[in-house]
Design an enzyme around this catalytic site. Structure first.
Site, PDB file in Angstrom:
ATOM      1  N   HIS A  91     -12.673  12.265  -7.807  1.00 11.44           N
ATOM      2  CA  HIS A  91     -13.512  13.157  -7.019  1.00 11.44           C
ATOM      3  C   HIS A  91     -14.684  13.715  -7.819  1.00 11.44           C
ATOM      4  O   HIS A  91     -15.299  14.712  -7.432  1.00 11.44           O
ATOM      5  CB  HIS A  91     -12.676  14.300  -6.414  1.00 11.44           C
ATOM      6  N   ASP A 151     -10.985  25.362  -4.505  1.00 11.54           N
ATOM      7  CA  ASP A 151     -11.013  25.535  -3.039  1.00 11.54           C
ATOM      8  C   ASP A 151     -10.275  24.388  -2.360  1.00 11.54           C
ATOM      9  O   ASP A 151      -9.560  24.581  -1.392  1.00 11.54           O
ATOM     10  CB  ASP A 151     -12.459  25.537  -2.531  1.00 11.54           C
ATOM     11  N   GLU A 227     -15.156  35.138  -2.907  1.00 13.32           N
ATOM     12  CA  GLU A 227     -16.194  34.112  -3.027  1.00 13.32           C
ATOM     13  C   GLU A 227     -17.370  34.525  -2.153  1.00 13.32           C
ATOM     14  O   GLU A 227     -17.304  35.541  -1.449  1.00 13.32           O
ATOM     15  CB  GLU A 227     -15.690  32.727  -2.572  1.00 13.32           C
TER      16      GLU A 227
HETATM   17  C1  LIG Z   1     -14.054  18.096  -1.925  1.00  9.25           C
HETATM   18  C2  LIG Z   1     -14.107  18.638  -3.327  1.00  9.25           C
HETATM   19  C3  LIG Z   1     -13.912  19.987  -3.549  1.00  9.25           C
HETATM   20  C4  LIG Z   1     -13.955  20.512  -4.839  1.00  9.25           C
HETATM   21  N1  LIG Z   1     -13.739  21.833  -5.028  1.00  9.25           N
HETATM   22  C5  LIG Z   1     -13.781  22.358  -6.261  1.00  9.25           C
HETATM   23  C6  LIG Z   1     -13.555  23.746  -6.488  1.00  9.25           C
HETATM   24  O1  LIG Z   1     -13.342  24.506  -5.571  1.00  9.25           O
HETATM   25  N2  LIG Z   1     -13.583  24.205  -7.761  1.00  9.25           N
HETATM   26  C7  LIG Z   1     -13.800  23.381  -8.828  1.00  9.25           C
HETATM   27  O2  LIG Z   1     -13.769  23.855  -9.956  1.00  9.25           O
HETATM   28  N3  LIG Z   1     -14.035  22.079  -8.641  1.00  9.25           N
HETATM   29  C8  LIG Z   1     -14.045  21.551  -7.396  1.00  9.25           C
HETATM   30  N4  LIG Z   1     -14.300  20.223  -7.208  1.00  9.25           N
HETATM   31  C9  LIG Z   1     -14.673  19.418  -8.358  1.00  9.25           C
HETATM   32  C10 LIG Z   1     -13.432  18.879  -9.057  1.00  9.25           C
HETATM   33  O3  LIG Z   1     -12.735  19.907  -9.703  1.00  9.25           O
HETATM   34  C11 LIG Z   1     -13.810  17.872 -10.158  1.00  9.25           C
HETATM   35  O4  LIG Z   1     -14.669  16.905  -9.659  1.00  9.25           O
HETATM   36  C12 LIG Z   1     -12.549  17.228 -10.726  1.00  9.25           C
HETATM   37  O5  LIG Z   1     -12.873  16.598 -11.942  1.00  9.25           O
HETATM   38  C13 LIG Z   1     -12.011  16.193  -9.769  1.00  9.25           C
HETATM   39  O6  LIG Z   1     -10.664  15.943 -10.042  1.00  9.25           O
HETATM   40  P1  LIG Z   1     -10.129  14.463  -9.978  1.00  9.25           P
HETATM   41  O7  LIG Z   1      -8.642  14.535 -10.098  1.00  9.25           O
HETATM   42  O8  LIG Z   1     -10.640  13.723  -8.802  1.00  9.25           O
HETATM   43  O9  LIG Z   1     -10.742  13.913 -11.345  1.00  9.25           O
HETATM   44  P2  LIG Z   1     -11.596  12.594 -11.697  1.00  9.25           P
HETATM   45  O10 LIG Z   1     -12.895  12.627 -10.960  1.00  9.25           O
HETATM   46  O11 LIG Z   1     -10.743  11.411 -11.490  1.00  9.25           O
HETATM   47  O12 LIG Z   1     -11.821  12.843 -13.231  1.00  9.25           O
HETATM   48  C14 LIG Z   1     -12.669  13.908 -13.665  1.00  9.25           C
HETATM   49  C15 LIG Z   1     -12.701  13.954 -15.199  1.00  9.25           C
HETATM   50  O13 LIG Z   1     -11.414  14.287 -15.691  1.00  9.25           O
HETATM   51  C16 LIG Z   1     -10.924  13.271 -16.567  1.00  9.25           C
HETATM   52  N5  LIG Z   1      -9.479  13.170 -16.307  1.00  9.25           N
HETATM   53  C17 LIG Z   1      -8.875  13.006 -15.101  1.00  9.25           C
HETATM   54  N6  LIG Z   1      -7.539  13.027 -15.262  1.00  9.25           N
HETATM   55  C18 LIG Z   1      -7.298  13.196 -16.583  1.00  9.25           C
HETATM   56  C19 LIG Z   1      -6.105  13.295 -17.363  1.00  9.25           C
HETATM   57  N7  LIG Z   1      -4.895  13.244 -16.807  1.00  9.25           N
HETATM   58  N8  LIG Z   1      -6.245  13.455 -18.695  1.00  9.25           N
HETATM   59  C20 LIG Z   1      -7.470  13.538 -19.275  1.00  9.25           C
HETATM   60  N9  LIG Z   1      -8.639  13.459 -18.583  1.00  9.25           N
HETATM   61  C21 LIG Z   1      -8.532  13.294 -17.252  1.00  9.25           C
HETATM   62  C22 LIG Z   1     -11.709  12.034 -16.183  1.00  9.25           C
HETATM   63  O14 LIG Z   1     -11.800  11.102 -17.243  1.00  9.25           O
HETATM   64  C23 LIG Z   1     -13.056  12.612 -15.838  1.00  9.25           C
HETATM   65  O15 LIG Z   1     -13.796  12.872 -16.990  1.00  9.25           O
HETATM   66  C24 LIG Z   1     -14.245  19.661  -5.934  1.00  9.25           C
HETATM   67  C25 LIG Z   1     -14.465  18.299  -5.716  1.00  9.25           C
HETATM   68  C26 LIG Z   1     -14.398  17.789  -4.427  1.00  9.25           C
HETATM   69  C27 LIG Z   1     -14.676  16.333  -4.211  1.00  9.25           C
END
Ligand SMILES: Cc1cc2nc3c(=O)[nH]c(=O)nc-3n(C[C@H](O)[C@H](O)[C@H](O)COP(=O)(O)OP(=O)(O)OC[C@H]3O[C@@H](n4cnc5c(N)ncnc54)[C@H](O)[C@@H]3O)c2cc1C
Length: 478
Positions: A91, A151, A227
């Site tokens: 994400h 969120d 917020e």
């Molecule tokens: C609809 C939506 C709502 C959101 N709302 C919020 C919010 O309210 N607050 C907020 O702070 N953020 C929010 N985000 C952003 C979100 O927190 C970040 O984009 C987060 O990185 C996404 O998590 P993911 O599991 O999809 O990670 P990915 O996109 O898969 O990875 C993100 C990063 O983390 C690293 N990573 C992932 N897993 C691991 C692991 N196990 N060990 C080491 N590194 C790892 C990856 O290499 C990459 O650098 C939102 C995003 C979306 C799409």
């Protein structure tokens, strides 16, 4: 142990891996994994939620445990070029979890572990677990819940902890990264309800005054969540008045808006937890005590009472609707910034009231956070001063001819960043994304040396995190 390789692409740069063109060559490559069981399959690891970056990995690994992860990294260290990215739920919006012609490790493939110790009040959770599953396990089975959230909860624990993890509880407990060593918990069992309130402001100065007042109260003397967001002063269904009411029985009465109001309005959003057995009059009194001094527009106050879990899962509904109308899969050129309290009024004048006075096709969050709630040993970089604002422009691309195209949104984001720079704002990007080392150095400022030293110590060959584009393989500290 089962690990899957989902995709191979050709890569002439790999000095130790043959191009996998035939079944024999495939098995040559597979043999390098020495002891790890592999399978082929499809994968979406070359794209992410942002829909702006596309980068083919050499392979997607589905590890069955940490041993597999270690093996992949050992394997990568034998090459001059190979990089490894962890992928949570993909994400990110700027390719942070991608590895161009490298290995992407699908962290969700590791069997999710959510071990809750109700006596010690902590949970031991695997990095690939989704926050929504953590919530369900902790609340439904133990009546406990982590304190700090995002969120939206369809994100992995590892994914948000790689950044910070922010929502309306961060002013009390700090970001999620502050709550991890022993994940601290509060009771949040099935009989907890939430009084969820939105109030509207026409003046930015009054909105910020009240928001700052709420987040700087003594713990226990404020709401459990605060917020805020900016919306457009018209009837646009996505960005305007209809985006404010909390349920379909409520309506926004525009005749309440003062004549002096500008092109955008502001909404402060708060939530207070209470027990189902508390008499309504007691809850009302607590709410009125907290809200009494606030200067929102009379008649533009919206309230609902919801279950605690329903509140935390509130963005799930948005996800469902967005999936139904195709917006979830469309590009999301998001821009997230931290802007200092000193500069937030100028930001409002130049950006919200001017560039963004037609909205962004999605929420425009703006709310204050406290620097003292963040551990300064992490690599996140914040503006100076105790109070700073999160500004999140959560854009969605609507099908032509409605709204801007993704490229135009990216240009608008750049324009906003340029304005912040030109006017000397004290600001930093959240989920930073840069293309040159110089820009990264500037981002880290006086923390750059420390950051470099850590990279040298923990990942000296720069195998990990290629998606951030900070350190190329085999870099030298400068
Ligand atoms: C609809 C939506 C709502 C959101 N709302 C919020 C919010 O309210 N607050 C907020 O702070 N953020 C929010 N985000 C952003 C979100 O927190 C970040 O984009 C987060 O990185 C996404 O998590 P993911 O599991 O999809 O990670 P990915 O996109 O898969 O990875 C993100 C990063 O983390 C690293 N990573 C992932 N897993 C691991 C692991 N196990 N060990 C080491 N590194 C790892 C990856 O290499 C990459 O650098 C939102 C995003 C979306 C799409």
């Amino acid at each position: 142990m089962i690990a899957f390789i989902d995709r191979f692409v050709h890569d002439n740069d790999l000095d130790f891996m043959p191009e996998p063109q035939t079944a024999e060559q495939d098995s040559d490559v597979l043999s390098l994994f020495n002891g790890v069981d592999l399978e082929f399959g499809g994968s979406a690891a070359g794209k992410d939620f942002g829909g702006l970056q596309f980068s083919k990995p050499l392979a997607v690994i589905k590890p069955s445990g940490t041993d597999d992860v270690a093996k992949v990294i050992r394997l990568a260290s034998r090459s001059q070029h190979l990089t490894v990215a962890a992928r949570g739920n993909g994400h990110s919006v700027n390719g942070q979890a991608m590895a161009h012609r490298g290995m992407v490790i699908d962290m969700q493939a590791i069997e999710s572990r959510i071990d809750v110790d109700p006596i010690a009040a902590h949970a031991d959770v695997s990095g690939g677990a989704l926050w929504e599953d953590v919530l369900k396990r902790c609340v439904l089975e133990y009546g406990l819940a982590p304190r700090s959230w995002t969120d939206y909860l369809g994100l992995t624990v590892g994914g948000t902890l790689s950044n910070a993890g922010l929502s309306g509880q961060a002013f009390i407990y700090g970001p999620q990264t502050e709550n991890v060593t022993e994940m601290e918990v509060v009771t949040g069992n099935g009989d907890v309800l939430v009084r969820w309130i939105r109030v509207v402001y026409s003046e930015f100065s009054e909105f910020t005054r009240d928001a700052e007042l709420l987040v700087t109260q003594q713990e226990g003397d404020s709401f459990d969540y605060v917020e805020g967001f900016v919306f457009v002063n018209n009837d646009d269904p996505v960005n305007g008045w209809p985006s404010v009411p909390l349920d379909s029985n409520q309506s926004f009465d525009p005749t309440r808006i003062p004549r002096s109001a500008g092109p955008v309005l502001y909404c402060l959003e708060m939530a207070l937890h209470y027990k189902i057995h508390e008499p309504p009059s007691v809850v009302d009194t607590r709410v009125e005590r907290l809200i009494g001094g606030l200067r929102f527009v009379e008649g533009l106050r919206f309230t609902v009472d919801v279950r605690y879990m329903e509140f935390l899962m509130r963005v799930k509904r948005v996800e469902k609707e967005a999936k139904e109308n195709g917006i979830w899969e469309a590009p999301h050129p998001w821009l997230n910034l931290f802007v200092s309290k000193r500069d937030i009024a100028d930001f409002d004048r130049l950006v919200f009231k001017n560039i963004l006075n037609q909205g962004v096709g999605g929420p425009m969050l703006v709310y204050p956070l406290l620097r003292s709630k963040w551990d300064n040993r992490t690599s996140v970089v914040l503006p100076e001063g105790e109070i700073f604002y999160l500004v999140a422009l959560l854009r969605s691309c609507f099908p032509y001819p409605k709204g801007l195209a993704a490229e135009e949104m990216v240009v608008q984001n750049q324009e906003i960043v340029q304005i912040c720079t030109k006017f000397g704002f004290d600001f930093k990007l959240y989920f930073p994304h840069y293309n040159s080392r110089e820009e990264w150095k500037q981002h880290f400022g006086n923390q750059w040396i420390r950051f470099q030293e850590r990279k040298s110590s923990f990942d000296p060959m720069a195998i990990l995190a290629p998606g951030q584009k900070i350190f190329p393989r085999n870099w030298q500290p400068s």
